[in-house]
Design a protein around this motif. Structure first.
Motif, PDB file in Angstrom:
ATOM      1  N   LEU A  21       0.841  -1.220   0.000  1.00  0.00           N
ATOM      2  CA  LEU A  21       0.000   0.000   0.000  1.00  0.00           C
ATOM      3  C   LEU A  21       0.865   1.255   0.000  1.00  0.00           C
ATOM      4  O   LEU A  21       0.521   2.256  -0.643  1.00  0.00           O
ATOM      5  CB  LEU A  21      -0.930  -0.013   1.222  1.00  0.00           C
ATOM      6  CG  LEU A  21      -2.069  -1.039   1.152  1.00  0.00           C
ATOM      7  CD1 LEU A  21      -2.672  -1.271   2.544  1.00  0.00           C
ATOM      8  CD2 LEU A  21      -3.154  -0.571   0.169  1.00  0.00           C
ATOM      9  N   ARG A  23       3.498   1.729  -1.493  1.00  0.00           N
ATOM     10  CA  ARG A  23       4.048   1.981  -2.843  1.00  0.00           C
ATOM     11  C   ARG A  23       2.981   2.525  -3.790  1.00  0.00           C
ATOM     12  O   ARG A  23       3.272   2.871  -4.926  1.00  0.00           O
ATOM     13  CB  ARG A  23       4.625   0.680  -3.426  1.00  0.00           C
ATOM     14  CG  ARG A  23       5.877   0.181  -2.713  1.00  0.00           C
ATOM     15  CD  ARG A  23       6.575  -0.925  -3.489  1.00  0.00           C
ATOM     16  NE  ARG A  23       5.850  -2.186  -3.478  1.00  0.00           N
ATOM     17  CZ  ARG A  23       6.092  -3.193  -2.633  1.00  0.00           C
ATOM     18  NH1 ARG A  23       7.040  -3.086  -1.722  1.00  0.00           N
ATOM     19  NH2 ARG A  23       5.405  -4.311  -2.707  1.00  0.00           N
ATOM     20  N   ASP A  24       1.713   2.558  -3.337  1.00  0.00           N
ATOM     21  CA  ASP A  24       0.603   3.048  -4.187  1.00  0.00           C
ATOM     22  C   ASP A  24       0.483   4.556  -3.983  1.00  0.00           C
ATOM     23  O   ASP A  24       0.164   5.016  -2.878  1.00  0.00           O
ATOM     24  CB  ASP A  24      -0.691   2.337  -3.751  1.00  0.00           C
ATOM     25  CG  ASP A  24      -1.895   2.755  -4.591  1.00  0.00           C
ATOM     26  OD1 ASP A  24      -1.877   3.869  -5.153  1.00  0.00           O
ATOM     27  OD2 ASP A  24      -2.844   1.967  -4.665  1.00  0.00           O
ATOM     28  N   SER A  26      -1.705   6.637  -4.607  1.00  0.00           N
ATOM     29  CA  SER A  26      -3.010   7.176  -4.182  1.00  0.00           C
ATOM     30  C   SER A  26      -3.219   7.015  -2.668  1.00  0.00           C
ATOM     31  O   SER A  26      -4.125   7.613  -2.093  1.00  0.00           O
ATOM     32  CB  SER A  26      -4.151   6.488  -4.942  1.00  0.00           C
ATOM     33  OG  SER A  26      -4.307   5.171  -4.475  1.00  0.00           O
ATOM     34  N   SER A 298       1.184  -3.355 -10.166  1.00  0.00           N
ATOM     35  CA  SER A 298      -0.020  -2.497 -10.163  1.00  0.00           C
ATOM     36  C   SER A 298      -0.217  -1.924  -8.761  1.00  0.00           C
ATOM     37  O   SER A 298       0.239  -2.512  -7.777  1.00  0.00           O
ATOM     38  CB  SER A 298      -1.258  -3.319 -10.519  1.00  0.00           C
ATOM     39  OG  SER A 298      -1.091  -3.932 -11.765  1.00  0.00           O
ATOM     40  N   PRO A 299      -0.928  -0.783  -8.656  1.00  0.00           N
ATOM     41  CA  PRO A 299      -1.153  -0.203  -7.325  1.00  0.00           C
ATOM     42  C   PRO A 299      -2.055  -1.094  -6.469  1.00  0.00           C
ATOM     43  O   PRO A 299      -3.190  -1.397  -6.854  1.00  0.00           O
ATOM     44  CB  PRO A 299      -1.848   1.132  -7.637  1.00  0.00           C
ATOM     45  CG  PRO A 299      -1.814   1.306  -9.124  1.00  0.00           C
ATOM     46  CD  PRO A 299      -1.508   0.003  -9.752  1.00  0.00           C
ATOM     47  N   GLY A 301      -3.445  -0.544  -3.489  1.00  0.00           N
ATOM     48  CA  GLY A 301      -4.607   0.127  -2.898  1.00  0.00           C
ATOM     49  C   GLY A 301      -5.787   0.155  -3.863  1.00  0.00           C
ATOM     50  O   GLY A 301      -6.932  -0.083  -3.468  1.00  0.00           O
ATOM     51  N   GLN A 302      -5.458   0.407  -5.126  1.00  0.00           N
ATOM     52  CA  GLN A 302      -6.515   0.461  -6.144  1.00  0.00           C
ATOM     53  C   GLN A 302      -7.205  -0.904  -6.274  1.00  0.00           C
ATOM     54  O   GLN A 302      -8.433  -0.980  -6.368  1.00  0.00           O
ATOM     55  CB  GLN A 302      -5.857   0.840  -7.468  1.00  0.00           C
ATOM     56  CG  GLN A 302      -6.789   1.373  -8.525  1.00  0.00           C
ATOM     57  CD  GLN A 302      -5.991   1.689  -9.790  1.00  0.00           C
ATOM     58  OE1 GLN A 302      -5.539   0.782 -10.489  1.00  0.00           O
ATOM     59  NE2 GLN A 302      -5.803   2.964 -10.066  1.00  0.00           N
TER      60      GLN A 302
END
Ligand code: GLY
Length: 419
Positions: A21, A23-24, A26, A298-299, A301-302
Protein backbone atom coordinates in the motif's frame (compact mmCIF):
# COMPACT_ATOMS: atom_id res chain seq x y z
CA UNK A 1 -7.57 13.45 -2.36
CA UNK A 2 -5.43 10.67 -0.91
CA UNK A 3 -6.77 7.42 0.45
CA UNK A 4 -6.49 6.70 4.17
CA UNK A 5 -6.18 2.96 4.81
CA UNK A 6 -6.53 0.99 8.04
CA UNK A 7 -5.01 -2.51 8.00
CA UNK A 8 -6.15 -4.97 10.66
CA UNK A 9 -3.67 -7.60 11.84
CA UNK A 10 -0.15 -8.02 13.15
CA UNK A 11 1.68 -10.57 11.04
CA UNK A 12 4.09 -10.73 8.13
CA UNK A 13 1.12 -10.70 5.77
CA UNK A 14 -0.02 -7.34 7.17
CA UNK A 15 3.52 -5.94 6.97
CA UNK A 16 3.59 -7.00 3.29
CA UNK A 17 0.15 -5.45 2.68
CA UNK A 18 1.26 -2.19 4.28
CA UNK A 19 4.46 -2.10 2.23
CA UNK A 20 2.46 -2.75 -0.93
CA UNK A 21 0.00 0.00 0.00
CA UNK A 22 2.86 2.40 0.77
CA UNK A 23 4.05 1.98 -2.84
CA UNK A 24 0.60 3.05 -4.19
CA UNK A 25 0.73 6.82 -4.86
CA UNK A 26 -3.01 7.18 -4.18
CA UNK A 27 -2.53 5.97 -0.57
CA UNK A 28 -1.46 8.87 1.61
CA UNK A 29 -2.11 7.68 5.11
CA UNK A 30 -1.52 4.23 6.64
CA UNK A 31 -2.82 2.95 9.97
CA UNK A 32 -2.53 -0.50 11.52
CA UNK A 33 -4.09 -2.30 14.47
CA UNK A 34 -2.49 -3.88 16.39
CA UNK A 35 0.61 -4.11 14.14
CA UNK A 36 4.12 -5.05 15.19
CA UNK A 37 7.58 -3.50 15.51
CA UNK A 38 8.10 -3.53 11.73
CA UNK A 39 4.74 -2.08 10.73
CA UNK A 40 5.25 0.75 13.27
CA UNK A 41 7.92 2.14 10.92
CA UNK A 42 5.45 2.71 8.06
CA UNK A 43 2.01 3.07 9.67
CA UNK A 44 0.43 4.67 12.71
CA UNK A 45 -0.14 1.93 15.27
CA UNK A 46 -3.37 1.55 17.27
CA UNK A 47 -3.69 -0.87 20.17
CA UNK A 48 -7.14 -2.28 19.53
CA UNK A 49 -8.73 -5.69 20.07
CA UNK A 50 -9.25 -6.65 16.43
CA UNK A 51 -11.71 -9.41 17.36
CA UNK A 52 -14.07 -6.72 18.68
CA UNK A 53 -16.26 -5.32 15.90
CA UNK A 54 -17.21 -2.32 18.07
CA UNK A 55 -13.56 -1.46 18.73
CA UNK A 56 -12.57 -1.74 15.06
CA UNK A 57 -15.55 0.35 13.89
CA UNK A 58 -14.73 2.99 16.52
CA UNK A 59 -11.12 3.12 15.29
CA UNK A 60 -12.19 3.38 11.64
CA UNK A 61 -14.42 6.32 12.65
CA UNK A 62 -11.70 7.98 14.71
CA UNK A 63 -9.23 8.01 11.82
CA UNK A 64 -11.92 8.52 9.11
CA UNK A 65 -10.67 5.51 7.16
CA UNK A 66 -11.49 5.43 3.44
CA UNK A 67 -10.66 1.73 3.23
CA UNK A 68 -10.28 -0.97 5.89
CA UNK A 69 -8.30 -4.10 4.96
CA UNK A 70 -8.76 -7.08 7.27
CA UNK A 71 -5.78 -9.46 7.20
CA UNK A 72 -6.48 -12.39 9.56
CA UNK A 73 -9.32 -14.90 9.52
CA UNK A 74 -10.43 -14.51 13.14
CA UNK A 75 -12.01 -11.01 12.82
CA UNK A 76 -13.52 -12.04 9.46
CA UNK A 77 -15.17 -15.15 10.90
CA UNK A 78 -16.41 -13.03 13.83
CA UNK A 79 -18.17 -10.59 11.49
CA UNK A 80 -15.93 -7.53 11.82
CA UNK A 81 -16.24 -6.87 8.05
CA UNK A 82 -20.06 -6.95 8.35
CA UNK A 83 -19.97 -4.39 11.15
CA UNK A 84 -17.63 -2.09 9.20
CA UNK A 85 -19.82 -2.27 6.08
CA UNK A 86 -22.95 -1.58 8.14
CA UNK A 87 -21.16 1.48 9.52
CA UNK A 88 -20.48 2.65 5.95
CA UNK A 89 -16.78 1.78 5.54
CA UNK A 90 -15.37 0.33 2.31
CA UNK A 91 -13.99 -2.95 3.64
CA UNK A 92 -11.69 -5.54 2.09
CA UNK A 93 -12.65 -8.94 3.51
CA UNK A 94 -15.72 -11.19 3.48
CA UNK A 95 -18.63 -11.09 5.89
CA UNK A 96 -18.98 -13.79 8.55
CA UNK A 97 -21.16 -16.07 6.46
CA UNK A 98 -18.87 -16.17 3.42
CA UNK A 99 -15.85 -16.45 5.75
CA UNK A 100 -17.22 -19.85 6.82
CA UNK A 101 -15.41 -21.15 3.73
CA UNK A 102 -12.40 -21.11 6.09
CA UNK A 103 -14.11 -21.07 9.49
CA UNK A 104 -15.89 -24.37 8.98
CA UNK A 105 -14.28 -27.07 6.90
CA UNK A 106 -17.62 -28.89 6.78
CA UNK A 107 -19.23 -25.75 5.27
CA UNK A 108 -16.43 -25.53 2.69
CA UNK A 109 -17.02 -29.17 1.70
CA UNK A 110 -20.74 -28.50 1.28
CA UNK A 111 -20.09 -25.47 -0.95
CA UNK A 112 -17.58 -27.44 -3.03
CA UNK A 113 -19.99 -30.34 -3.47
CA UNK A 114 -22.70 -27.94 -4.65
CA UNK A 115 -20.24 -26.19 -6.98
CA UNK A 116 -18.94 -29.47 -8.44
CA UNK A 117 -15.37 -28.78 -7.31
CA UNK A 118 -12.90 -31.66 -6.83
CA UNK A 119 -11.72 -32.11 -3.28
CA UNK A 120 -10.77 -34.90 -0.89
CA UNK A 121 -13.38 -37.41 0.32
CA UNK A 122 -14.18 -36.48 3.90
CA UNK A 123 -16.12 -37.38 7.02
CA UNK A 124 -16.86 -35.28 10.09
CA UNK A 125 -16.48 -37.09 13.43
CA UNK A 126 -17.96 -35.44 16.51
CA UNK A 127 -18.38 -38.50 18.71
CA UNK A 128 -15.24 -40.19 20.15
CA UNK A 129 -17.03 -43.56 20.07
CA UNK A 130 -17.12 -43.36 16.26
CA UNK A 131 -13.48 -42.35 15.80
CA UNK A 132 -11.84 -45.76 15.33
CA UNK A 133 -14.32 -47.01 12.76
CA UNK A 134 -13.97 -43.74 10.86
CA UNK A 135 -10.16 -43.95 10.91
CA UNK A 136 -10.47 -47.44 9.40
CA UNK A 137 -12.27 -45.94 6.42
CA UNK A 138 -9.23 -43.70 5.66
CA UNK A 139 -5.46 -43.99 5.36
CA UNK A 140 -2.72 -44.62 5.09
CA UNK A 141 -2.01 -41.66 4.75
CA UNK A 142 -4.39 -40.04 7.31
CA UNK A 143 -5.36 -36.37 7.09
CA UNK A 144 -6.93 -35.16 10.34
CA UNK A 145 -8.20 -31.58 10.60
CA UNK A 146 -9.56 -29.61 13.51
CA UNK A 147 -12.87 -28.27 12.12
CA UNK A 148 -12.19 -24.74 13.26
CA UNK A 149 -9.55 -22.06 13.08
CA UNK A 150 -6.17 -23.39 14.13
CA UNK A 151 -3.63 -21.12 12.38
CA UNK A 152 -2.49 -23.91 10.09
CA UNK A 153 -1.47 -26.07 13.01
CA UNK A 154 -4.73 -27.99 13.37
CA UNK A 155 -3.87 -30.33 10.50
CA UNK A 156 -1.97 -33.57 10.94
CA UNK A 157 -0.95 -35.54 7.86
CA UNK A 158 0.63 -38.84 8.82
CA UNK A 159 1.15 -42.47 7.84
CA UNK A 160 1.09 -43.34 11.56
CA UNK A 161 -2.43 -44.34 12.61
CA UNK A 162 -1.67 -43.82 16.32
CA UNK A 163 -0.54 -40.23 15.64
CA UNK A 164 -3.68 -39.58 13.57
CA UNK A 165 -5.84 -41.01 16.36
CA UNK A 166 -4.16 -39.01 19.07
CA UNK A 167 -4.61 -35.68 17.20
CA UNK A 168 -8.27 -36.49 16.49
CA UNK A 169 -8.87 -37.47 20.14
CA UNK A 170 -7.25 -34.22 21.34
CA UNK A 171 -9.55 -32.12 19.10
CA UNK A 172 -12.61 -34.05 20.28
CA UNK A 173 -11.59 -33.59 23.92
CA UNK A 174 -11.56 -29.82 23.28
CA UNK A 175 -15.11 -30.16 21.93
CA UNK A 176 -14.05 -29.55 18.31
CA UNK A 177 -15.43 -31.83 15.59
CA UNK A 178 -12.75 -33.51 13.49
CA UNK A 179 -12.62 -33.77 9.73
CA UNK A 180 -10.99 -36.91 8.30
CA UNK A 181 -9.95 -36.65 4.68
CA UNK A 182 -8.48 -38.83 1.99
CA UNK A 183 -4.92 -37.80 1.16
CA UNK A 184 -4.49 -35.73 -2.00
CA UNK A 185 -1.26 -36.48 -3.79
CA UNK A 186 0.71 -34.02 -5.89
CA UNK A 187 2.51 -30.71 -5.44
CA UNK A 188 0.59 -28.00 -3.62
CA UNK A 189 -0.36 -24.60 -5.02
CA UNK A 190 -1.69 -21.54 -3.23
CA UNK A 191 -3.72 -19.45 -5.66
CA UNK A 192 -4.98 -16.15 -4.25
CA UNK A 193 -7.89 -14.50 -6.06
CA UNK A 194 -9.49 -11.12 -5.56
CA UNK A 195 -13.19 -11.92 -5.53
CA UNK A 196 -16.13 -9.54 -5.72
CA UNK A 197 -19.31 -11.60 -6.14
CA UNK A 198 -18.76 -13.59 -9.34
CA UNK A 199 -15.79 -11.50 -10.52
CA UNK A 200 -12.49 -13.34 -9.95
CA UNK A 201 -9.01 -11.85 -10.53
CA UNK A 202 -6.17 -14.29 -9.79
CA UNK A 203 -2.80 -13.20 -8.44
CA UNK A 204 0.32 -15.19 -9.39
CA UNK A 205 0.46 -18.73 -7.94
CA UNK A 206 2.73 -19.47 -4.99
CA UNK A 207 3.82 -22.46 -2.96
CA UNK A 208 4.06 -22.60 0.82
CA UNK A 209 6.36 -24.89 2.84
CA UNK A 210 4.19 -26.02 5.74
CA UNK A 211 6.42 -28.50 7.57
CA UNK A 212 8.86 -27.12 10.11
CA UNK A 213 12.04 -28.76 8.82
CA UNK A 214 14.07 -29.13 5.63
CA UNK A 215 12.84 -31.77 3.18
CA UNK A 216 9.36 -31.42 4.72
CA UNK A 217 10.37 -33.06 7.99
CA UNK A 218 8.51 -32.53 11.27
CA UNK A 219 5.09 -31.16 12.16
CA UNK A 220 2.95 -28.68 10.22
CA UNK A 221 3.29 -24.98 10.95
CA UNK A 222 1.52 -21.85 9.79
CA UNK A 223 4.09 -21.78 6.95
CA UNK A 224 7.91 -21.64 7.01
CA UNK A 225 8.50 -20.02 3.65
CA UNK A 226 7.14 -19.58 0.16
CA UNK A 227 8.07 -18.65 -3.37
CA UNK A 228 6.28 -17.27 -6.41
CA UNK A 229 5.62 -17.74 -9.26
CA UNK A 230 5.80 -21.51 -9.81
CA UNK A 231 8.12 -22.42 -12.70
CA UNK A 232 6.66 -25.93 -12.86
CA UNK A 233 2.99 -24.88 -13.14
CA UNK A 234 1.75 -24.25 -16.69
CA UNK A 235 -0.43 -21.16 -17.19
CA UNK A 236 -3.30 -23.30 -18.45
CA UNK A 237 -3.45 -25.09 -15.08
CA UNK A 238 -3.74 -21.71 -13.31
CA UNK A 239 -6.57 -20.84 -15.71
CA UNK A 240 -8.17 -24.24 -15.01
CA UNK A 241 -8.05 -23.52 -11.26
CA UNK A 242 -9.75 -20.16 -11.79
CA UNK A 243 -12.41 -21.54 -14.16
CA UNK A 244 -13.12 -24.92 -12.56
CA UNK A 245 -12.54 -24.16 -8.89
CA UNK A 246 -12.63 -20.51 -7.82
CA UNK A 247 -15.34 -19.19 -10.16
CA UNK A 248 -17.81 -22.01 -9.37
CA UNK A 249 -17.27 -21.52 -5.62
CA UNK A 250 -17.71 -17.74 -5.92
CA UNK A 251 -20.90 -18.33 -7.93
CA UNK A 252 -22.20 -20.82 -5.35
CA UNK A 253 -21.68 -18.27 -2.56
CA UNK A 254 -23.60 -15.69 -4.61
CA UNK A 255 -26.37 -18.25 -5.19
CA UNK A 256 -26.62 -18.80 -1.41
CA UNK A 257 -27.07 -15.07 -0.88
CA UNK A 258 -23.66 -14.72 0.84
CA UNK A 259 -21.38 -13.32 -1.88
CA UNK A 260 -17.67 -13.31 -1.15
CA UNK A 261 -15.84 -9.98 -1.16
CA UNK A 262 -12.12 -10.00 -0.50
CA UNK A 263 -9.36 -12.52 -1.02
CA UNK A 264 -10.30 -16.13 -1.64
CA UNK A 265 -7.31 -18.43 -1.17
CA UNK A 266 -7.51 -21.77 -2.91
CA UNK A 267 -5.04 -24.32 -1.57
CA UNK A 268 -4.80 -27.18 -4.05
CA UNK A 269 -2.90 -30.36 -4.80
CA UNK A 270 -2.15 -30.91 -8.48
CA UNK A 271 -2.61 -34.66 -8.89
CA UNK A 272 -2.70 -36.88 -11.94
CA UNK A 273 -6.40 -36.09 -12.45
CA UNK A 274 -5.82 -32.33 -12.21
CA UNK A 275 -6.24 -29.79 -9.40
CA UNK A 276 -8.15 -30.78 -6.27
CA UNK A 277 -8.85 -28.48 -3.33
CA UNK A 278 -7.05 -29.10 -0.05
CA UNK A 279 -8.62 -26.07 1.64
CA UNK A 280 -10.05 -22.63 1.11
CA UNK A 281 -9.08 -19.63 3.21
CA UNK A 282 -10.97 -16.37 3.40
CA UNK A 283 -7.91 -14.10 3.44
CA UNK A 284 -4.41 -13.63 2.07
CA UNK A 285 -2.08 -16.51 2.97
CA UNK A 286 0.92 -16.07 5.17
CA UNK A 287 3.78 -16.27 4.18
CA UNK A 288 2.90 -16.57 0.45
CA UNK A 289 1.56 -12.99 0.39
CA UNK A 290 5.02 -11.65 1.21
CA UNK A 291 6.46 -13.27 -1.96
CA UNK A 292 3.45 -12.58 -4.21
CA UNK A 293 3.11 -8.87 -3.39
CA UNK A 294 6.87 -8.35 -3.82
CA UNK A 295 6.27 -8.89 -7.55
CA UNK A 296 3.06 -6.85 -7.94
CA UNK A 297 3.59 -3.76 -10.09
CA UNK A 298 -0.02 -2.50 -10.16
CA UNK A 299 -1.15 -0.20 -7.32
CA UNK A 300 -2.28 -2.46 -4.47
CA UNK A 301 -4.61 0.13 -2.90
CA UNK A 302 -6.51 0.46 -6.14
CA UNK A 303 -6.98 -3.33 -6.41
CA UNK A 304 -8.13 -3.74 -2.80
CA UNK A 305 -10.41 -0.71 -3.05
CA UNK A 306 -11.99 -1.99 -6.29
CA UNK A 307 -12.73 -5.30 -4.54
CA UNK A 308 -14.12 -3.56 -1.46
CA UNK A 309 -16.37 -1.23 -3.46
CA UNK A 310 -17.79 -3.86 -5.83
CA UNK A 311 -15.97 -2.51 -8.91
CA UNK A 312 -13.41 -5.27 -9.40
CA UNK A 313 -14.73 -5.97 -12.91
CA UNK A 314 -13.51 -2.47 -13.93
CA UNK A 315 -9.97 -2.91 -12.55
CA UNK A 316 -7.28 -2.82 -15.27
CA UNK A 317 -5.40 -6.15 -15.60
CA UNK A 318 -2.84 -6.62 -12.85
CA UNK A 319 0.79 -6.18 -13.86
CA UNK A 320 3.64 -8.26 -12.44
CA UNK A 321 7.41 -7.93 -12.41
CA UNK A 322 9.36 -10.61 -14.23
CA UNK A 323 11.50 -12.84 -12.05
CA UNK A 324 10.85 -14.57 -8.75
CA UNK A 325 10.41 -13.86 -5.06
CA UNK A 326 11.18 -16.04 -2.06
CA UNK A 327 10.32 -15.50 1.59
CA UNK A 328 12.00 -17.48 4.37
CA UNK A 329 10.45 -17.45 7.84
CA UNK A 330 12.66 -17.12 10.90
CA UNK A 331 10.86 -18.87 13.75
CA UNK A 332 11.36 -18.65 17.49
CA UNK A 333 12.88 -21.46 19.53
CA UNK A 334 10.42 -24.32 20.01
CA UNK A 335 7.94 -23.17 17.30
CA UNK A 336 5.50 -24.74 16.30
CA UNK A 337 5.29 -25.73 19.95
CA UNK A 338 4.96 -22.96 22.53
CA UNK A 339 7.54 -20.47 21.26
CA UNK A 340 10.10 -18.73 23.41
CA UNK A 341 9.45 -14.97 23.27
CA UNK A 342 11.11 -11.81 24.54
CA UNK A 343 14.47 -12.34 22.82
CA UNK A 344 16.21 -9.29 21.40
CA UNK A 345 16.51 -9.35 17.60
CA UNK A 346 19.30 -7.54 15.79
CA UNK A 347 19.52 -6.79 12.07
CA UNK A 348 15.75 -6.85 11.56
CA UNK A 349 15.54 -3.31 10.17
CA UNK A 350 17.07 -4.10 6.80
CA UNK A 351 15.41 -4.06 3.40
CA UNK A 352 13.26 -7.08 2.65
CA UNK A 353 12.75 -8.01 6.31
CA UNK A 354 9.05 -8.37 7.08
CA UNK A 355 8.03 -8.51 10.70
CA UNK A 356 5.51 -10.99 12.10
CA UNK A 357 5.97 -11.90 15.78
CA UNK A 358 7.86 -8.80 16.90
CA UNK A 359 7.23 -6.02 19.37
CA UNK A 360 9.08 -2.95 20.56
CA UNK A 361 10.59 -3.41 24.02
CA UNK A 362 10.41 -0.60 26.58
CA UNK A 363 13.92 0.53 25.60
CA UNK A 364 13.02 0.62 21.88
CA UNK A 365 14.70 -2.70 21.07
CA UNK A 366 12.93 -5.11 18.75
CA UNK A 367 12.00 -8.31 20.60
CA UNK A 368 10.35 -11.57 19.54
CA UNK A 369 6.70 -11.90 20.53
CA UNK A 370 5.41 -14.90 18.58
CA UNK A 371 6.27 -18.16 16.85
CA UNK A 372 6.93 -16.92 13.34
CA UNK A 373 9.07 -13.87 14.03
CA UNK A 374 10.32 -12.53 10.69
CA UNK A 375 9.92 -13.23 6.98
CA UNK A 376 12.98 -12.47 4.92
CA UNK A 377 12.43 -11.70 1.23
CA UNK A 378 14.62 -12.26 -1.76
CA UNK A 379 13.69 -10.98 -5.20
CA UNK A 380 15.66 -11.73 -8.35
CA UNK A 381 15.62 -12.41 -12.05
CA UNK A 382 14.89 -16.05 -11.25
CA UNK A 383 14.36 -18.37 -8.30
CA UNK A 384 18.10 -18.99 -7.87
CA UNK A 385 18.83 -15.26 -7.53
CA UNK A 386 15.87 -14.71 -5.23
CA UNK A 387 17.02 -17.51 -2.93
CA UNK A 388 20.56 -16.16 -2.77
CA UNK A 389 19.30 -12.72 -1.76
CA UNK A 390 16.94 -14.07 0.91
CA UNK A 391 19.59 -16.27 2.55
CA UNK A 392 22.23 -13.50 2.41
CA UNK A 393 19.82 -11.20 4.22
CA UNK A 394 19.16 -13.88 6.84
CA UNK A 395 22.88 -14.05 7.63
CA UNK A 396 22.68 -10.46 8.92
CA UNK A 397 19.87 -11.22 11.40
CA UNK A 398 20.42 -12.53 14.91
CA UNK A 399 17.70 -14.04 17.09
CA UNK A 400 18.88 -16.41 19.85
CA UNK A 401 17.46 -19.93 19.54
CA UNK A 402 15.75 -19.22 16.21
CA UNK A 403 15.45 -21.64 13.31
CA UNK A 404 14.56 -21.45 9.64
CA UNK A 405 14.41 -23.80 6.69
CA UNK A 406 17.36 -23.76 4.32
CA UNK A 407 15.46 -25.28 1.38
CA UNK A 408 12.69 -22.79 0.54
CA UNK A 409 12.11 -22.99 -3.23
CA UNK A 410 14.95 -25.50 -3.62
CA UNK A 411 12.97 -28.46 -4.96
CA UNK A 412 11.46 -26.21 -7.65
CA UNK A 413 14.88 -24.81 -8.50
CA UNK A 414 16.34 -28.30 -8.76
CA UNK A 415 13.55 -29.34 -11.15
CA UNK A 416 12.23 -31.89 -8.64
CA UNK A 417 8.59 -30.80 -8.90
CA UNK A 418 6.48 -31.93 -11.79
CA UNK A 419 2.81 -32.52 -12.43
N1 GLY B 1 0.16 -20.33 4.21
C1 GLY B 1 -0.88 -20.96 4.89
C2 GLY B 1 -1.95 -20.08 5.33
O1 GLY B 1 -1.87 -18.87 5.18
O2 GLY B 1 -2.93 -20.57 5.86
Amino acid sequence: MGVRVLVIGSGGREHALLLGLSRDPSVTDLHVAPGNAGTAAIATTHAVDVASADAVVALAREIAADLVVIGPEVPLVLGVADALREAGFATFGPGAQAAQIEGSKAFAKDVMAAAGVRTARSEVVDNPARLDAALDRFGPTWVVKDDGLAAGKGVVVTTDRAAARSHAAECLEMGHPVLLESFLDGPEVSLFCLVDGETVVPLIPAQDHKRVGDNDAGPNTGGMGAYAPLPWLPDDVTRQIVDDVVKPVAAELVRRGTPFSGLLYAGLAIGKDGPAVVEFNCRFGDPETQAVLALLRSPLGQALNATATGTLADLPPLEWADGAAVVVVIAAENYPGKPRTGDVITGAGGEGVLHAGTALGSDGQVVSSGGRVLGVLGVGADLAEARVQAYERIDAIKLPGSHHRSDIGKAALDGEISI
